[in-house]
Motif scaffolding. Structure first.
Motif, short mmCIF file in Angstrom:
data_model
loop_
_atom_site.label_atom_id
_atom_site.label_comp_id
_atom_site.label_asym_id
_atom_site.label_seq_id
_atom_site.Cartn_x
_atom_site.Cartn_y
_atom_site.Cartn_z
N MET A 1 -14.04 3.89 -11.35
CA MET A 1 -13.28 2.63 -11.42
C MET A 1 -13.08 2.20 -12.87
O MET A 1 -13.96 2.38 -13.71
CB MET A 1 -14.06 1.53 -10.67
CG MET A 1 -13.24 0.29 -10.44
SD MET A 1 -14.21 -0.98 -9.65
CE MET A 1 -12.94 -2.18 -9.34
N ALA A 2 -11.91 1.66 -13.14
CA ALA A 2 -11.59 1.25 -14.52
C ALA A 2 -12.52 0.13 -14.98
O ALA A 2 -12.99 -0.66 -14.16
CB ALA A 2 -10.15 0.79 -14.59
N SER A 5 -9.88 -4.14 -14.73
CA SER A 5 -8.93 -3.87 -13.68
C SER A 5 -8.14 -5.14 -13.35
O SER A 5 -8.71 -6.15 -12.95
CB SER A 5 -9.72 -3.37 -12.45
OG SER A 5 -8.85 -3.16 -11.41
N GLU A 7 -5.33 -6.55 -10.94
CA GLU A 7 -4.74 -6.13 -9.66
C GLU A 7 -3.75 -7.16 -9.13
O GLU A 7 -4.14 -8.29 -8.88
CB GLU A 7 -5.88 -5.92 -8.64
CG GLU A 7 -6.83 -4.79 -9.04
CD GLU A 7 -8.20 -4.93 -8.39
OE1 GLU A 7 -8.34 -5.68 -7.41
OE2 GLU A 7 -9.14 -4.28 -8.88
N ASP A 23 -0.16 -4.67 -12.22
CA ASP A 23 -1.38 -3.88 -12.04
C ASP A 23 -1.65 -3.14 -13.35
O ASP A 23 -0.73 -2.54 -13.91
CB ASP A 23 -1.18 -2.82 -10.95
CG ASP A 23 -1.23 -3.43 -9.57
OD1 ASP A 23 -2.26 -4.02 -9.22
OD2 ASP A 23 -0.21 -3.33 -8.85
N ALA A 25 -4.99 -0.88 -15.30
CA ALA A 25 -6.39 -0.43 -15.34
C ALA A 25 -6.68 0.10 -16.73
O ALA A 25 -5.96 0.95 -17.24
CB ALA A 25 -6.60 0.66 -14.30
N GLU A 27 -9.59 1.76 -19.22
CA GLU A 27 -10.89 2.45 -19.20
C GLU A 27 -11.82 1.91 -20.29
O GLU A 27 -11.36 1.33 -21.27
CB GLU A 27 -10.68 3.96 -19.43
CG GLU A 27 -9.86 4.65 -18.36
CD GLU A 27 -10.45 4.50 -16.96
OE1 GLU A 27 -11.68 4.46 -16.82
OE2 GLU A 27 -9.66 4.39 -15.99
N ARG A 61 -10.94 -7.86 -12.66
CA ARG A 61 -12.33 -7.39 -12.61
C ARG A 61 -12.71 -6.78 -13.94
O ARG A 61 -11.92 -6.06 -14.54
CB ARG A 61 -12.50 -6.31 -11.54
CG ARG A 61 -12.37 -6.80 -10.13
CD ARG A 61 -12.49 -5.63 -9.16
NE ARG A 61 -11.75 -5.91 -7.95
CZ ARG A 61 -12.18 -6.70 -6.97
NH1 ARG A 61 -13.35 -7.27 -7.06
NH2 ARG A 61 -11.43 -6.92 -5.91
N ASP A 66 -15.71 -9.42 -10.25
CA ASP A 66 -14.52 -10.27 -10.16
C ASP A 66 -14.71 -11.49 -11.08
O ASP A 66 -15.61 -12.31 -10.87
CB ASP A 66 -14.34 -10.73 -8.71
CG ASP A 66 -13.04 -11.50 -8.51
OD1 ASP A 66 -12.44 -11.92 -9.51
OD2 ASP A 66 -12.63 -11.69 -7.34
#
Lengths: 356, 260
Positions: A1-2, A5, A7, A23, A25, A27, A61, A66
């Motif tokens: 998972m990034a 994030s 979304e 959206d 993401a 890293e 996130r 969150d």
């Protein structure tokens, strides 16, 4: 998972929707730039990540947690502003120490971290100065040190170079990138300057009207723009309108002259209108043999720019600009002179969307 | 073309005469208490009077409390209006200007009607609660000056970015207000404070009608019963006001982080 994030994030101010279901993401340790013109929503996204704006819908996130509804001071995010935002009543050392004092670190730890940060930005001699006693570039480096002192999870840079003069901008962007690499901190950088974006980032996210137009490495963004907007916003680009004469073989007619792409035009039918783009550096003067494309036109304008001569070549309806190096022993071409321009098949960028 | 400075100078000289002649005349008169010679006798009498000391101390204390309440009320209000509620600015500005439009005598009669000893909140029922009422009245009276000073200072600072910078560093609202905003508008706050001090020290109407032993009613009492002392008191009152103005300038030139 990034690590970061974003979304389906949307932000609406009254009747205006500034960010439309974005959206993204990012890293851990990555340097991502949000690039776009004023009002495209890039700063709003940054402010939502920082917690200064609340998304109308969507989720943010960080490291899987969150943070959408967390207050800015609960997010552990470092931010550098265009206007420096150093506290004028505090010395440089106090500015850097501010976040550490808020976090109730002990005196020795604060002193050592302040020293470390001043050395990181190569300004150990300015600790006791006030912000007004520093140059713009120095103030922005102190602002960077202050943001990094608290060991943030993410570093947010909101057009930090815009208020500086050209020379300082170039040196400071190198410094920011070096510091980011050294610390390995996940960074989001907002700018409208494509040169900054391309030179500093691991990935560039080009935005327009609240949406992401294209996300990719600087190499991909520059060499393979997916949309007309990206092609025109990133770098200098010649855009030509044409019609497909043979989709399977990639043949396009531009101003009555045929050019051929290196790849076929999938899904295009004969007679379809489309736009193609050519980078100025892909164009050369003279007729080329073999598989290259040749377009015949007339020299419309010649601009002598010192080391470079910019020539504008007009075809029937459209025109292209190309740059040649200045050669002192050869006179530059003259207006009205007929000229042939050549370029490789692989240099043609076929843009998505109908031409204007 | 070189502009003539004749008319500006005429204006300046006229203004100087208008302000200075009565002041010089008052000062000159205050020195004539001893017949045939100039002396500071009137000042000695005034300063030695226990009534002067008591009323001045009382007014100074009330002024201090007024300043504290005023800052606590105005700074967060002006900050929030500028940061979060800019649309409310005209309303707040209008409200802060009301004390200039509504005479003090109307305010105090309103207070006496609202807070008399038989009302639901009998603030005039005891000396201490009347003092409190006096402080509130002075906060209202000084609102136009305090609010304007603070608001002007806030406009010179990029409070939004400073607030966001402090927030991103983990700071809470009270800390932002006390450690970041307040020091950067210190000159404005102190200007408002000194103006408040000057207003409270000389105020007569409200103190007199609330029957408080303030400096204003004392000056009126002396003025009605003595010859030379009122002139000395007037000069002292001017000196206090000027000292306040001088302090504003002094503080403005010694703020950390400001260009000098």
């Amino acid at each position: 998972m990034a690590f970061l994030s974003i979304e389906r994030i949307t932000k609406t101010f009254g009747a205006t929707t500034t960010v439309k279901g974005v959206d993204l993401a990012v890293e851990r340790g990555e340097f991502v730039t949000l690039l776009g013109p004023s009002g495209c929503g890039k700063t709003t996204i940054l402010r939502m990540v920082a917690g200064f704006e609340t998304p109308s819908s969507g989720t943010i996130r960080i490291d899987g947690k969150d943070v959408t509804d967390l207050k800015p001071h609960q997010r552990k995010i470092g931010m550098v502003f265009q206007a420096y935002a150093l506290f004028p009543n505090m010395t440089v050392a106090d500015n850097i120490a501010f976040g550490l004092k808020v976090a109730r670190k002990n005196g020795a730890e604060i002193a050592s971290r302040v020293k470390e940060m001043l050395e990181l930005i190569k300004l150990p001699q300015v600790a006791e100065r006030y912000p007004y006693q520093l140059s713009g570039g120095q103030q922005q480096r102190v602002a960077l040190a202050r943001a990094l002192a608290i060991k943030p999870q993410i570093l947010l840079l909101d057009e930090p170079l815009s208020a500086l003069d050209a020379k300082i901008r170039v040196s400071l962007r190198d410094e920011i990138r070096a510091v980011q690499r050294q610390l390995g901190i996940t960074t989001i950088f907002v700018t409208h300057d494509q040169e900054e974006a391309l030179s500093m980032s691991d990935r560039v996210c080009v935005m327009s009207e609240g949406r992401i137009e294209q996300l990719g490495t600087p190499f991909e963004i520059y060499n393979y723009p997916k949309t007309r907007f990206v092609a025109s916003f990133v770098g200098t680009l010649n855009i030509l309108s044409g019609r497909v004469s043979d989709g399977a073989e990639g043949r396009i007619v531009v101003d009555g002259q045929e050019i051929v792409t290196s790849r076929g035009l999938n899904g295009a039918s004969t007679g379809d209108a489309l736009a193609v783009a050519l980078r100025p550096e892909a164009l050369s003067i003279g007729r080329a043999n073999g598989s290259s494309n040749n377009l015949e036109g007339t020299i419309d304008e010649v601009h002598f720019l010192g080391s470079v001569v910019r020539i504008r070549v007009r075809f029937k309806e459209s025109a292209v600009s190309l740059d040649t190096f200045n050669r002192p022993n050869a006179a530059p071409p003259e207006r009205g002179q007929p000229i042939t321009v050549n370029f490789g098949r692989e240099d043609i960028l076929v843009l998505e969307g109908a031409p204007n | 073309m070189k502009q003539s400075r004749f008319f500006p100078w005429i204006g300046f000289i006229f203004g100087a005469i208008y302000f200075l002649v009565p002041l010089i005349a008052t000062f000159e008169f205050s020195l004539r208490m001893q017949r045939g010679t100039y002396s500071f006798k009137a000042y000695q009498v005034v300063l030695a009077d226990p009534g002067f000391q008591a009323s001045f101390s009382y007014s100074a204390l009330i002024a201090l409390l007024t300043i504290i309440v005023g800052i606590a009320l105005v700074v967060p209000t002006a900050y929030l209006v500028q940061l979060k509620l800019p649309k409310l600015r005209p309303v707040v500005e209008f409200m802060t200007l009301l004390p200039l439009v509504v005479p003090a005598i109307v305010i105090v009669f309103g207070y006496l009607r609202m807070y008399n000893s038989s009302s639901w909140l009998p603030l005039t029922g005891s000396a201490r609660s009347t003092d409190l009422l006096l402080v509130f009245a002075y906060v209202t009276l000084s609102l136009p000056y305090m609010y304007r000073s603070v608001d002007t200072a806030l406009r010179t600072v990029d409070i939004r970015t400073l607030t966001e910078a402090a927030q991103s560093l983990g700071s809470s609202w009270p800390r932002i207000l006390i450690q970041v905003i307040l020091p950067n508008i210190r000159v404005g706050v102190l200007s408002g404070a000194f103006l408040t001090f000057a207003i409270v020290i000389g105020e007569f109407t409200i103190a007199s009608l609330l029957n408080r032993p303030a400096f204003g009613p004392y000056m009126q009492l002396i003025g009605a019963n003595r010859a030379y002392e009122p002139a000395a008191l007037a000069v002292i009152a001017f000196a206090i006001t000027w000292a306040c103005m001088g302090l504003i300038q002094l503080v403005a030139s010694f703020s950390p982080g400001q260009k000098r």
